[in-house]
Design an enzyme around this catalytic site. Structure first.
Site, short mmCIF file in Angstrom:
data_model
loop_
_atom_site.label_atom_id
_atom_site.label_comp_id
_atom_site.label_asym_id
_atom_site.label_seq_id
_atom_site.Cartn_x
_atom_site.Cartn_y
_atom_site.Cartn_z
N THR A 76 6.93 11.95 2.09
CA THR A 76 8.04 11.92 1.13
C THR A 76 7.84 10.88 0.04
O THR A 76 7.94 11.18 -1.16
CB THR A 76 9.37 11.66 1.86
OG1 THR A 76 9.53 12.61 2.91
CG2 THR A 76 10.54 11.75 0.90
N TRP A 130 5.16 9.29 -0.91
CA TRP A 130 3.97 9.56 -1.72
C TRP A 130 4.26 10.62 -2.77
O TRP A 130 3.91 10.48 -3.95
CB TRP A 130 2.85 10.01 -0.80
CG TRP A 130 1.48 10.01 -1.42
CD1 TRP A 130 1.10 9.38 -2.58
CD2 TRP A 130 0.32 10.64 -0.91
NE1 TRP A 130 -0.24 9.61 -2.82
CE2 TRP A 130 -0.74 10.36 -1.81
CE3 TRP A 130 0.06 11.41 0.22
CZ2 TRP A 130 -2.03 10.84 -1.60
CZ3 TRP A 130 -1.23 11.88 0.43
CH2 TRP A 130 -2.26 11.60 -0.48
N HIS A 166 15.45 16.72 2.19
CA HIS A 166 14.83 17.07 3.47
C HIS A 166 15.36 18.42 3.95
O HIS A 166 14.96 18.90 5.01
CB HIS A 166 15.16 16.02 4.54
CG HIS A 166 14.38 14.74 4.41
ND1 HIS A 166 13.05 14.71 4.05
CD2 HIS A 166 14.74 13.44 4.64
CE1 HIS A 166 12.63 13.46 4.04
NE2 HIS A 166 13.62 12.67 4.40
N TYR A 198 -0.43 17.53 3.15
CA TYR A 198 -0.71 16.09 3.13
C TYR A 198 -2.20 15.82 3.29
O TYR A 198 -2.78 15.01 2.56
CB TYR A 198 0.09 15.43 4.25
CG TYR A 198 0.00 13.92 4.32
CD1 TYR A 198 0.97 13.13 3.70
CD2 TYR A 198 -1.02 13.29 5.03
CE1 TYR A 198 0.90 11.74 3.78
CE2 TYR A 198 -1.09 11.91 5.11
CZ TYR A 198 -0.12 11.14 4.49
OH TYR A 198 -0.19 9.77 4.56
N ARG A 247 3.82 2.77 7.21
CA ARG A 247 3.12 2.33 8.42
C ARG A 247 1.62 2.41 8.17
O ARG A 247 1.01 1.44 7.75
CB ARG A 247 3.55 3.16 9.63
CG ARG A 247 3.13 2.55 10.96
CD ARG A 247 3.70 3.33 12.13
NE ARG A 247 3.19 4.69 12.22
CZ ARG A 247 2.05 5.03 12.84
NH1 ARG A 247 1.35 4.10 13.44
NH2 ARG A 247 1.66 6.28 12.87
#
Length: 323
Positions: A72, A74, A134, A219, A289
């Protein structure tokens, strides 16, 4: 048209009543209800209902859609940088991404809680609006399709989504969930805005039906060749790179500015808090993360991986969508 207080109150009561009738199950850290085929908290379900009723799209809106923990931030950073590069030099010291989180630059439409923060707040944004969600495709207001709004969706390998979601929940919540329990819930489709496979499949099918209006990204492919996909994204968004920009390295500059490493280490993203939900502030650092492809292998057993792969393959069978 102004909405009266009595109408708002009546609507809130009706949403409360409707939510109370929905199927419920334990979620990752709180109970979830099943609304229109997808699991979410009761609070979010009411916010989505209100948005579906009151959101007024514009034909030039661009909607960035993701399942949680699928890239999201990115996607928000890339789209914002591409659309606004005529007024914000990508290589400049004053670029908004250096001092503002992507979540603040590209707001969600269904949150913060729309029962507290009115949908009309979105109407104050200048066109063309970059908005995020979302929500699965089937839950988007029909007017978004009717007006021809462009939609960009990014999906991620489900095993990595699971691990990222598990880490995130245990970072922001006081309720610790064991990986085995998270795996069980996820495999049953019980993740936030899950099932993940249905979420991706809805946008996948629409991208095939309307490739000019719905762009589907993976992704892992974006990570493997960011320059190629950033150029394609710019084209889709109506802001293609010029020959001169390409020769001067503008594509690579966008990739670098929006890279996970760059964003994660900016002070604005490594400190402070954001309150996306409107009632639960979270550390900005909790949204970053590792961003690593294949990190699931450091956490899931081979048995867990095989089981989840089998479930996803079965759910996507015949669609042409694979992970």
């Amino acid at each position: 048209m102004e909405i009266s207080k009595s109408s708002v109150d009546n609507g809130a009561e009706e949403r409360e009543r409707l939510v109370s009738t929905l199927p419920m199950r334990q979620g990752f850290w709180k109970p979830y209800v099943l609304y229109q085929g997808y699991w979410m908290s009761p609070q979010v379900a009411k916010s989505v209902m209100l948005l579906q009723d009151q959101f007024k799209p514009r034909a030039d809106d661009i909607i960035l859609a993701t399942c949680p923990k699928s890239g999201t931030i990115w996607l928000k950073a890339l789209a914002f940088t591409l659309v606004n590069r005529s007024c914000h030099a990508v290589a400049g010291d004053g670029h908004p991404l250096l001092t503002t989180t992507p979540h603040d630059l590209v707001p969600f439409i269904e949150k913060p809680d729309r029962e507290i923060h009115p949908v009309t707040e979105l109407e104050a944004l200048a066109s063309p609006r970059l908005l995020a969600t979302h929500m699965p495709f089937a839950q988007l207001p029909q007017s978004i399709s009717d007006l021809g709004c462009r939609v960009v969706y990014i999906c991620r390998e489900p095993k990595d989504v699971l691990v990222s979601l598990w880490h995130y929940v245990n970072t922001v919540s006081d309720h610790f969930i064991e990986l085995e329990k998270a795996f069980e819930l996820f495999s049953q489709g019980g993740s936030f805005f899950g099932p993940v496979w249905d979420h991706s499949l809805g946008y996948w099918k629409q991208s095939i039906a309307e490739p000019h209006r719905v762009m589907f990204l993976k992704y892992e492919e974006l990570m493997a060749d960011p320059a190629k996909h950033v150029k394609n994204l710019a084209e889709f968004l109506g802001v293609p790179f010029t020959v001169d920009e390409v020769e001067l390295g503008a594509v690579e500059q966008v990739v670098d500015l929006c890279s996970f490493h760059k964003l994660k280490n900016l002070p604005v993203n490594s400190s402070g808090k954001s309150d996306l939900a409107g009632w639960m502030p979270m550390d900005n650092s909790s949204y970053f993360r590792t961003g690593t492809v294949g990190d699931w292998a450091n956490h899931l057993t081979q048995e867990m991986a095989h089981k989840l792969d089998s479930i996803v393959q079965d759910k996507l069978k015949g669609s042409g969508l694979t992970f």
